[in-house]
Enzyme design. Structure first.
Site, PDB file in Angstrom:
ATOM      1  N   SER A 691      70.671   9.256 -78.127  1.00 46.03           N
ATOM      2  CA  SER A 691      70.633  10.595 -77.615  1.00 46.03           C
ATOM      3  C   SER A 691      71.578  11.287 -78.515  1.00 46.03           C
ATOM      4  O   SER A 691      71.609  12.608 -78.290  1.00 46.03           O
ATOM      5  CB  SER A 691      70.994  10.661 -76.184  1.00 46.03           C
ATOM      6  OG  SER A 691      71.921  10.229 -75.866  1.00 46.03           O
ATOM      7  N   LYS A 734      73.978  15.184 -67.697  1.00 51.42           N
ATOM      8  CA  LYS A 734      74.518  15.569 -69.160  1.00 51.42           C
ATOM      9  C   LYS A 734      74.851  16.884 -69.062  1.00 51.42           C
ATOM     10  O   LYS A 734      75.991  17.383 -69.388  1.00 51.42           O
ATOM     11  CB  LYS A 734      73.681  15.389 -70.524  1.00 51.42           C
ATOM     12  CG  LYS A 734      73.387  13.886 -70.698  1.00 51.42           C
ATOM     13  CD  LYS A 734      72.491  13.685 -71.743  1.00 51.42           C
ATOM     14  CE  LYS A 734      72.219  12.199 -72.055  1.00 51.42           C
ATOM     15  NZ  LYS A 734      71.228  11.852 -73.101  1.00 51.42           N
TER      16      LYS A 734
END
Length: 800
Positions: A691, A734
């Protein structure tokens, strides 16, 4: 014990007695012969005084047998007239104030007359000397015969001391031989007294010989009977006789009735337990075994414990469900703030169970970082349903027997934690919280995760078989809830049996509200303070969340609140203040300087530094990526404990930039004459995953085009060699991590736009979210205008 060689008497003793007087010590059932040593217990006051006076005056005592051993205070008519003069070798007083003498016989004596003025028995005595027997052949023959017979008797006795055998062999005196044998033989006190009073050596030896012959014949006959009985009796006959003897002994001791009552009690307990047919048959079979088994048998306690487990399990007992949806909603709101999606799913489960009580309950699994309330949610569900709550900690469990139990053949065997929890709950339908399921580990003892497959399968757990019980137990009525920090560490087959409900971290506003509603009050109660004595304002709570904690849950926040409350408690207990109101300015004095600060501006003030977003088991976190260029030959250097997947993302990002060099305005020979170094700070922490691909790409573009990245921006997403941005996981975690770090703009993959609903509304209002599908969009949003031309050294790349 304390040795006393010369104890003091309580009264002085007259000294005008005749020289041939002797202090007498009456004894019960004991006759001491000359030359022999014997211990004596002295308990009567007159006897203690006599012994103490003899020791003080350094005189021997006269041990003389009393006629009636029951008399406590014998007089002159209650004792024999012949006794033994004995020297007191040792006088010992025990811790219990009991007195003991160790005496050695010296010679026989006869009482002439008593001394009436003494405070104890004393008399004038005549010492009886041993007749001279040297050269007498008849005595010599009697000595040899008596020695031979005595040695024969010693051989027939079990565990005879070898020292005694050697002593008998070495005796050469006829009188001493007769006295020694008579002293060690098991004779009546009257027989020993008769031998003591016999002064003629031949008569004395004949009496001892006759008694010894009788004793030897008895020993031989007893040994012969024992041998014949053992040879004739078979093992089954022997067992039957012993069992009959044991039954008779138990009846004499009154234990037979207790044993029968115990068996009847166990039988009644089996009838009351309401077991299924298989378990009931097994229990009755074990009761029959127990009835035939002696209590001293090693297996008796094992069977008894097994029957107790069978009878104490709630085979048919259930707690009645009292499900009120509105009351359950109120309970969940009282115990937890936020978590609307999770509460809605729990209420759905309760509603379905209310409408279809006999339906198979799904297995819920709460997954989220530490401190977000997974375990307390299980307690709230049990409270809302009116059921018992049992928690089983699975962290570190590596033995299959912890789930299925040990087999009864092992010493100390017990059922597994599931059956133990059922017994503790007292009902067969408790709420089971299987905590930390991701911490299970396999070993040579087996795989506990595999053992849980049967427990958590609604199609199988109705016949769960614990190794200890050996009979099936119905677990289908119990409700199982699992918790985990990381879903990926739960084995696939086990994860497939559960409905996963994710609990992400809290926003700053949610943490402040949780602290106001729950944490402050809990810490005040723990410190013994009232709400009016200590008040922590919202501004102070906000600063605690921002500057002193950075986590997904609220555990550290509660610790910091506890530190503040304890500081106030010390001052109130000392009498310095009566109440306190904590504001933001008070926190530095109590907790020290802030532990977290905004370092984005410092880290992103130069080209080549990008801010990425990462997912961790403890929630989301920000990730800085630094890129630097130096003269070289085209190497790519990666540092910061990067995993293989993250290294491949960096290589893919560099390859993508090389392919787009012309559109980016990069010189064709730039990559052959430069080394690229990518470093991810916090080098002691391993990092991996795809990611960070977008952040790696933007950091390299920023470095090579000399354009800085907007300081309030963070990004996440996987990239391909075609420049596409692929979706990633942990979007909510996140974005919350970005919000905690003070970031305003977040770049997210366009294919993750379906996950936007998971982001709390308050976070969506504060963040500027951009959904990107290609890296071109990330360049346009993240990179600032080109900087002024740098000096040639800086243009070549320096250390960031």
């Amino acid at each position: 014990m304390n040795d006393q060689q010369a104890p003091k008497t309580t009264e002085p003793v007259a000294r005008d007695w005749p020289e041939d007087f002797l202090i007498l010590l009456p004894v019960r059932n004991v006759v001491l012969f000359p030359e022999l040593v014997m211990p004596l217990a002295v308990g009567r006051p007159a006897s203690i005084a006599a012994a103490q006076e003899a020791i003080r005056a350094e005189r021997p005592v006269g041990l003389i047998l009393q006629r009636d051993p029951a008399l406590e205070d014998p007089g002159v008519d209650d004792i024999y007239r012949v006794g033994t003069i004995a020297n007191v070798l040792r006088f010992v007083t025990g811790d219990d104030e009991q007195h003991h003498l160790i005496c050695q016989g010296e010679a026989r004596f006869r009482i002439l007359d008593f001394i009436p003025s003494a405070p104890f028995l004393a008399a004038r005595v005549e010492r009886l000397h041993e007749p001279h027997a040297a050269g007498d052949k008849e005595l010599e023959a009697r000595l040899l015969a008596l020695r031979e017979r005595a040695l024969e008797a010693l051989q027939l006795l079990p565990q005879t001391p070898q020292e005694l055998v050697n002593a008998v062999r070495l005796i050469t005196s006829a009188g001493l031989m007769a006295d020694t044998v008579a002293g060690y033989m098991d004779l009546k006190p009257e027989d020993k007294q008769d031998i003591l009073e016999t002064l003629d050596l031949k008569q004395r030896m004949d009496k001892v010989q006759a008694l010894l012959d009788y004793r030897v014949e008895v020993l031989k006959l007893s040994q012969k009977i024992h041998q014949q009985t053992r040879e004739r009796m078979s093992e089954r006959q022997r067992e039957a006789v012993l069992r009959e003897q044991m039954r008779s002994i138990q009846q004499e001791l009154g234990e037979g009735e207790e044993r029968g009552a115990e068996i009847r009690e166990l039988t009644a307990a089996v009838e009351r337990a309401g077991m299924p047919e298989e378990a009931n048959t097994q229990a009755l079979r074990e009761i029959k075994r127990l009835e035939r088994m002696p209590e001293a048998a090693a297996e008796y306690s094992m069977v008894r414990t097994y029957l107790e487990w069978l009878t104490e399990l709630p085979w048919s007992q259930e707690s009645e469900d009292k499900i009120d949806i509105e009351a359950a909603r109120k309970v969940l709101d009282e115990d937890h703030y936020g978590l609307d999606k999770i509460k809605r799913r729990i209420l759905e489960h309760l509603a379905v169970h209310k409408l279809n009580p006999r339906g198979k309950s799904p297995i819920l699994c709460f997954v989220g970082p530490p401190g977000v309330g997974k375990t307390s949610l299980g307690q709230s569900i049990a409270r809302a349903m009116g059921r018992q709550f049992q928690r089983i900690a699975l962290g570190g469990v590596h033995d299959e027997a912890e789930i299925r139990g040990h087999r009864r053949t092992y010493i100390g065997a017990l059922p597994g934690n599931i059956i133990q929890g059922i017994r503790k709950a007292g009902t067969r339908n408790p709420v089971f919280m299987l905590d930390e399921m991701d911490k299970l580990s396999a070993s040579f003892h087996g795989d506990p995760a595999s053992a849980l497959l049967e427990v958590l399968d609604p199609e199988q757990n109705a016949t769960f078989r614990d190794n200890y019980l050996g009979v099936p137990f119905d677990l289908s009525h119990a409700m199982f809830i699992g918790t985990a920090n990381v879903l990926d560490q739960i084995p696939g087959p086990l994860r497939d049996r559960m409905e996963v409900i994710e609990l992400p971290g809290y926003t700053r506003e949610e943490k402040i509200e949780i602290a106001r509603r729950y944490l402050v009050g809990r810490q005040l109660q723990a410190a013994g303070l009232g709400a009016e004595q200590c008040r922590i304002g919202d501004a102070a709570l906000s600063q605690l969340v921002a500057d002193y904690t950075r986590e997904a849950g609220c555990r550290n926040l509660e610790r910091e609140i506890g530190a503040v409350v304890r500081h106030v408690a010390v001052r109130i207990a000392a009498g310095t203040i009566e109440r306190a109101e904590i504001g933001p300015d008070d926190l530095r004095a109590i907790l020290g300087p802030p532990r977290f600060e905004d370092e984005l501006a410092m880290r992103t003030s130069v080209p080549g530094v990008a801010t990425g977003l990462a997912w961790t088991p403890a929630g989301g976190d920000i990730l800085f990526i630094e890129a630097s260029r130096a003269p070289g030959n085209g190497r790519l250097i990666l540092t910061g404990q990067l995993g293989d997947v993250m290294k491949e993302s960096a290589q893919a990002a560099l390859t993508l930039i090389k392919g787009r060099a012309a559109s980016l305005g990069l010189a064709p020979d730039l990559f052959e004459t430069s080394d690229i170094h990518i470093h991810v700070p916090a080098g002691a922490i391993p990092k991996d995953g795809p990611s960070a691909g977008v952040a790696l790409y933007i950091a390299l573009v920023s470095l090579l085009t000399n354009r800085t990245i907007r300081p309030e921006l963070a990004m996440t997403g996987e990239i391909t060699l075609r420049g596409l941005v692929l979706p990633v996981g942990g979007i909510k975690e996140k974005t919350l991590a970005a919000l905690r770090a003070g970031i305003k703009t977040v770049l997210l993959p366009a294919r993750n736009q379906k996950d936007a609903e998971e982001i709390p509304e308050s976070a969506r209002r504060q963040l500027d979210l951009h959904w990107i599908a290609r890296v071109d969009e990330a360049e346009a949003l993240a990179l600032a205008a080109p900087a002024e031309p740098q000096d040639p050294v800086e243009a070549a790349g320096g250390t960031v």
